[in-house]
Design an enzyme around this catalytic site. Structure first.
Site, short mmCIF file in Angstrom:
data_model
loop_
_atom_site.label_atom_id
_atom_site.label_comp_id
_atom_site.label_asym_id
_atom_site.label_seq_id
_atom_site.Cartn_x
_atom_site.Cartn_y
_atom_site.Cartn_z
N SER A 79 0.93 -1.16 0.13
CA SER A 79 0.00 -0.05 -0.04
C SER A 79 0.81 1.08 -0.15
CB SER A 79 -0.93 -0.12 1.18
OG SER A 79 -1.58 1.25 1.27
N HIS A 121 -1.42 -1.30 -3.98
CA HIS A 121 -2.45 -1.15 -3.54
C HIS A 121 -2.57 0.51 -3.35
CE1 HIS A 121 -6.01 -1.71 -0.87
NE2 HIS A 121 -5.67 -0.67 -0.15
N ASP A 181 -4.65 3.77 -2.18
CA ASP A 181 -5.71 4.20 -1.53
C ASP A 181 -6.15 5.51 -1.87
OD1 ASP A 181 -5.95 1.84 0.74
OD2 ASP A 181 -4.10 2.47 1.41
N MET A 192 -8.72 8.46 -1.08
CA MET A 192 -9.60 8.89 0.25
C MET A 192 -10.16 10.26 -0.04
SD MET A 192 -7.35 7.78 3.56
CE MET A 192 -6.50 6.21 3.54
N HIS A 237 -8.11 1.25 -4.04
CA HIS A 237 -9.37 1.10 -2.72
C HIS A 237 -10.05 2.41 -2.83
CE1 HIS A 237 -9.62 0.27 1.70
NE2 HIS A 237 -10.79 0.44 1.16
N MET A 285 -12.18 4.71 -1.07
CA MET A 285 -12.83 4.96 0.46
C MET A 285 -13.29 6.62 0.17
SD MET A 285 -9.37 3.66 2.81
CE MET A 285 -8.58 3.77 1.36
N MET A 293 -11.45 -5.20 5.29
CA MET A 293 -11.03 -4.18 6.25
C MET A 293 -10.62 -4.86 7.59
SD MET A 293 -10.14 -1.93 4.40
CE MET A 293 -9.28 -0.60 5.64
N GLY A 318 -8.86 4.82 6.51
CA GLY A 318 -8.66 6.14 6.64
C GLY A 318 -7.32 6.39 6.99
N PHE A 319 -6.57 5.66 7.75
CA PHE A 319 -5.17 5.88 8.12
C PHE A 319 -4.25 4.51 7.95
CE2 PHE A 319 -8.09 8.90 9.91
CZ PHE A 319 -7.50 10.12 9.74
N GLY A 320 -3.12 4.63 7.76
CA GLY A 320 -2.23 3.68 7.91
C GLY A 320 -1.58 3.42 9.01
N ASP A 340 -6.64 -5.85 4.60
CA ASP A 340 -6.20 -4.54 4.39
C ASP A 340 -6.12 -4.02 5.73
OD1 ASP A 340 -5.00 -2.07 3.57
OD2 ASP A 340 -6.86 -1.48 2.53
N GLY A 341 -4.86 -3.71 6.40
CA GLY A 341 -4.82 -3.09 7.65
C GLY A 341 -4.23 -3.56 8.64
N GLY A 342 -3.14 -3.19 9.12
CA GLY A 342 -2.32 -3.55 10.12
C GLY A 342 -1.54 -5.04 9.82
N GLY A 386 1.01 -1.69 4.19
CA GLY A 386 1.75 -0.49 3.90
C GLY A 386 2.75 -0.04 5.00
C1 DX5 Z 1 -6.37 2.13 5.37
C2 DX5 Z 1 -5.83 1.81 4.01
C3 DX5 Z 1 -4.90 0.83 4.10
C4 DX5 Z 1 -3.52 1.33 4.75
C5 DX5 Z 1 -2.91 0.01 5.34
O1 DX5 Z 1 -7.58 2.90 5.36
O2 DX5 Z 1 -6.92 1.38 3.34
O3 DX5 Z 1 -4.57 0.25 2.74
O4 DX5 Z 1 -2.61 1.81 3.67
O5 DX5 Z 1 -1.68 0.51 6.04
P1 DX5 Z 1 -1.20 -0.30 7.02
O6 DX5 Z 1 -0.55 -1.52 6.35
O7 DX5 Z 1 -0.04 0.46 7.69
O8 DX5 Z 1 -2.07 -0.53 8.18
ZN ZN Z 2 -6.49 0.26 1.51
#
Ligand code: DX5
Ligand code: ZN
Length: 224
Positions: free
Chosen positions: A10, A34, A36, A38, A67, A69, A138, A143-145, A176-178, A198
């Site tokens: 990401s 990927h 993102d 937003m 993706h 959002m 998700m 919204g945030f990495g 996706d996420g964490g 990411g």
């Molecule tokens: C969050 C994004 C993710 C994000 C993942 O809203 O959709 O794609 O970039 O980042 P990490 O891997 O740091 O959780």
């Molecule tokens: Zn994403």
């Protein structure tokens, strides 16, 4: 037998001032990026849109998996396609009746996916599994990495795996996420096909090594 799982970096976690270099570094390690998108409305953050996708398109041949959002994804599909997007995933919370989104993505020749937030049950997307290329689970609030993986995503992945396999469908499950070395094996063994990461990749000192470690950890449960 299912295809091997894939890692999708990401770019949200990359340094946007040197995005081209960040992508060039990992280009031979993965098949897709990927991306993102937003809008500051569907999620409380603003990231990037078609101009940045056009710049990415000019610098890489990787599959650009967007993706979305955003509140009204259908409205932007044409400009995303013109910018060079290959695939689009909209949130079921943004398009509770996703037919127009799916039809427009099909018309434009984009691969298509439907995403669901941590609080949305899998039943919201199961009616569409035969019409999508991927379903995105998700594992953080969008919204945030850099957030922590929400464990409840694992059961949702497993439930979707069961629905997809029992109906002999081909949709991929993306998570996706964490996703990092602590969480990737659980997501993979529950049935994820595409692991988005990411921070675990672009936040690492060496993104190429980080991808290799994620790959070996998801298959073997450890980096050893
Ligand atoms: C969050 C994004 C993710 C994000 C993942 O809203 O959709 O794609 O970039 O980042 P990490 O891997 O740091 O959780
Ligand atoms: Zn994403």
């Amino acid at each position: 037998m299912r295809a091997a799982a894939r890692i999708a970096p990401s770019i949200l976690a990359a340094d946007f001032a040197s995005l081209g270099e960040a992508v060039a570094l990992i280009e031979t390690e993965v098949d897709s990026l990927h991306v993102d998108v937003m809008d500051g409305h569907f999620v409380p953050n603003i990231s990037l849109g078609p101009p940045v996708i056009a710049s990415l398109r000019a610098s890489t041949s990787l599959h650009l998996d967007c993706h979305l959002m955003i509140t009204d994804p259908v409205r932007y599909l044409e400009s995303l396609k013109s910018a060079g997007a290959d695939g689009v995933t909209a949130h079921i919370e943004a398009v509770p009746s996703p037919d127009p989104f799916l039809r427009e993505a099909e018309r434009l020749g984009l691969t298509k996916g439907i995403a669901l937030n941590p609080s949305t049950p899998v039943e919201a997307v199961t009616p569409y599994l035969d019409r999508v290329d991927l379903v995105l689970v998700m594992s953080v609030q969008p919204g945030f990495g850099g957030q922590s993986f929400i464990e409840g995503a694992v059961d949702k992945i497993a439930a979707l795996r069961e629905s997809i396999d029992s109906a002999a469908l081909s949709a991929d499950i993306q998570v996706d996420g964490g996703v990092d070395l602590r969480t990737v094996a659980a997501a993979r063994s529950a049935g994820a096909d595409i692991l988005v990461a990411g921070t675990a990749i672009f936040g690492a000192a060496d993104p190429v090594t980080a991808i290799g470690e994620l790959r070996s950890t998801m298959d073997h449960g450890s980096t050893q």
